[in-house]
Design an enzyme around this catalytic site. Structure first.
Site: not given
Lengths: 129, 348
Positions: B80, B112, B201, B234, B296
């Site tokens: 990213e 991610c 999140t 993750h 995300s």
């Protein structure tokens, strides 16, 4: 650095490609058209070793404008394990501990940005091995 | 069988401690250290970016693969933080490792999980017989806004995996993907820092998608948590992977080798792939490994690997991930960190 010049030097800057004289075995980096040792004109492409020792160095404290944020930094002549000497920035090193004979290895790094909107120039630097 | 032929990672040497960041913003360092299990994170120097770290990780992968780079038919960099908005990071990477010109190249972006996306596609292309070897890289130099919770974790690192169907060190037994439209974290065009939905999140984002992908792949493979030697999730912080592991029935012993975030931070696209590399560093032939990424937006890719005997030949041909994480560290203060990360406004 202009885009065409940077692009022309990619084999050397990215992959350390040198010219080895097929007559006398002398290695030229960057490659040449005529061998400085025997005037030969035939070369094979060889990749230089990615490890070596610091042959000599200096500390840059008053840097050119594009490197001013990095000052003080070390620039050295490094003798690679195949005997070829290159000049390169020595990064990630404690300047007080840097010494001639120190082992270093090649790492791929960002060399300079062409301003805010231009190309990003990559190439080799040396870091402590 | 298709599998990992070579793998490698790269971690910058510089670190900043959580307490050095907390001190500047008047935050409570112990609450981050205990609450999120974060101690310190890696910091890139101004001459390191997603491209430079990808090149170093890929070189380490090539050392282990021991293949001719011109046989790599696909180069995919997931990040990213691609240095260019227009011009793929993979162009520089492929040129630097000598994979050009007969190579398919694209950059991936999915918060991610962009790293595992490239790996996923490489597996498919090798399996289809379209390419002999494929290189998938996950790398990031992530930015958290000054003072934001993300600033304590956003770190830098890269992992590279070469896939093929000979010289395999870990066979791919199964793949699975789980994805929905969940706006938990994003960055709009021309914005320097990302935005996130705070606690949103967690449950509907990270936990839902990792659990969905993990349960999905285990059902597909008719496996339970006990069937795996190791598992990697993750790692946005130290706590989440431990918690989701517990929810899915995994033990700390299974998670430990790939659990890097407490002293590495969140390397975004590099995060779970670096955990996989660190796990391969200590794995033995026959070990079964589950990898579940998370990005995300939101989704998870899941993979089941079975380690082969070739692992013993290659693991020490390139630097181990844990060694890079634990050795040769240089600690910096917040001022140096702010300079390195371009957070200081200068006169033009």
């Amino acid at each position: 650095m202009s885009s065409p010049r940077y692009w022309r030097e990619i084999p050397q800057r990215y992959r350390l490609e040198a010219g080895k004289c097929t007559d006398c075995g002398n290695i030229h980096f960057p490659p040449r058209l005529v061998c400085s040792a025997c005037s030969g004109r035939q070369f094979e492409t060889v990749k230089l070793s990615d490890e070596g020792t610091v042959f000599t160095y200096t500390i840059i404290r008053v840097a050119p404008s594009q490197f001013v944020d990095q000052a003080p930094y070390a620039v050295g002549i490094v003798e690679l394990d195949d005997g070829v000497r290159i000049s390169a920035q020595i990064a990630d090193v404690d300047l007080d501990a840097l010494e001639i004979g120190q082992r270093v290895r090649i790492e791929f790094r960002l060399i300079q940005n062409e301003g805010e909107a231009g190309i990003i120039c990559y190439g080799y630097k040396c870091v402590p091995a | 069988m298709v599998g990992i032929v070579g793998y490698g990672t790269y971690i910058p040497r510089h670190r900043i401690k959580v307490e050095a960041i907390a001190k500047v913003w008047g935050a409570d360092a112990p609450s981050y250290e205990r609450g999120l299990l974060l101690k310190e994170k890696s910091v890139p120097t101004p001459d390191q970016d997603t491209i430079t770290m990808s090149v170093e990780a890929a070189k380490n992968a090539l050392r282990r693969a021991q293949i001719d780079p011109s046989e790599i038919g696909a180069v995919y960099v997931g990040s990213e933080s691609h240095p260019y908005a227009v011009k793929p990071s993979g162009t520089v990477l492929a040129e630097a490792i000598g994979a050009t010109p007969e190579v398919h190249c694209a950059d991936f972006e999915f918060a991610c999980k962009a790293g595992t996306e490239g790996m996923f596609v490489c597996i498919g292309l090798v399996q289809a017989g379209l390419i002999r070897y494929g290189l998938g890289v996950g790398a990031d130099t992530s930015q958290g806004a000054p003072g934001d919770a993300l600033e304590y974790s956003a770190a830098a690192g890269a992992a590279a995996f070469i896939f093929g169907d000979d010289k395999v060190v870990a066979e791919v037994e199964e793949t699975y993907a789980y994805m929905t439209d969940t706006p938990d974290f994003w960055r709009r065009e021309h914005q320097f820092y990302p935005e996130h939905g705070g606690r949103f999140t967690g449950e509907p984002a990270y936990f839902k998608h990792i659990m969905g992908a993990a349960r999905g792949i285990m059902a597909k493979a008719n496996a339970t948590a006990a069937d795996f030697t190791y598992v990697i999730f993750h790692q946005p912080n130290g706590k989440f992977p431990q918690r989701v592991g517990k929810m899915l029935g995994f033990t700390k012993t299974q998670i430990e080798p790939g659990w890097l975030s407490p002293t590495l931070g969140n390397t975004y696209s590099g995060s779970s792939p670096m955990g996989l590399a660190s796990t391969l560093d200590i794995a033995k032939a026959g070990d079964r490994i589950l990898l579940v990424s998370y990005g995300s937006g939101a989704g998870s890719d899941a993979f089941i690997f079975r380690v082969t005997e070739r692992i013993d030949e290659v693991r020490d041909v390139a630097p181990r991930t844990r060694d890079q994480l634990d050795n040769n560290k240089v600690y910096i203060d917040y001022g140096t960190y702010a300079k390195f990360r371009g957070k200081i406004r200068k006169a033009t």
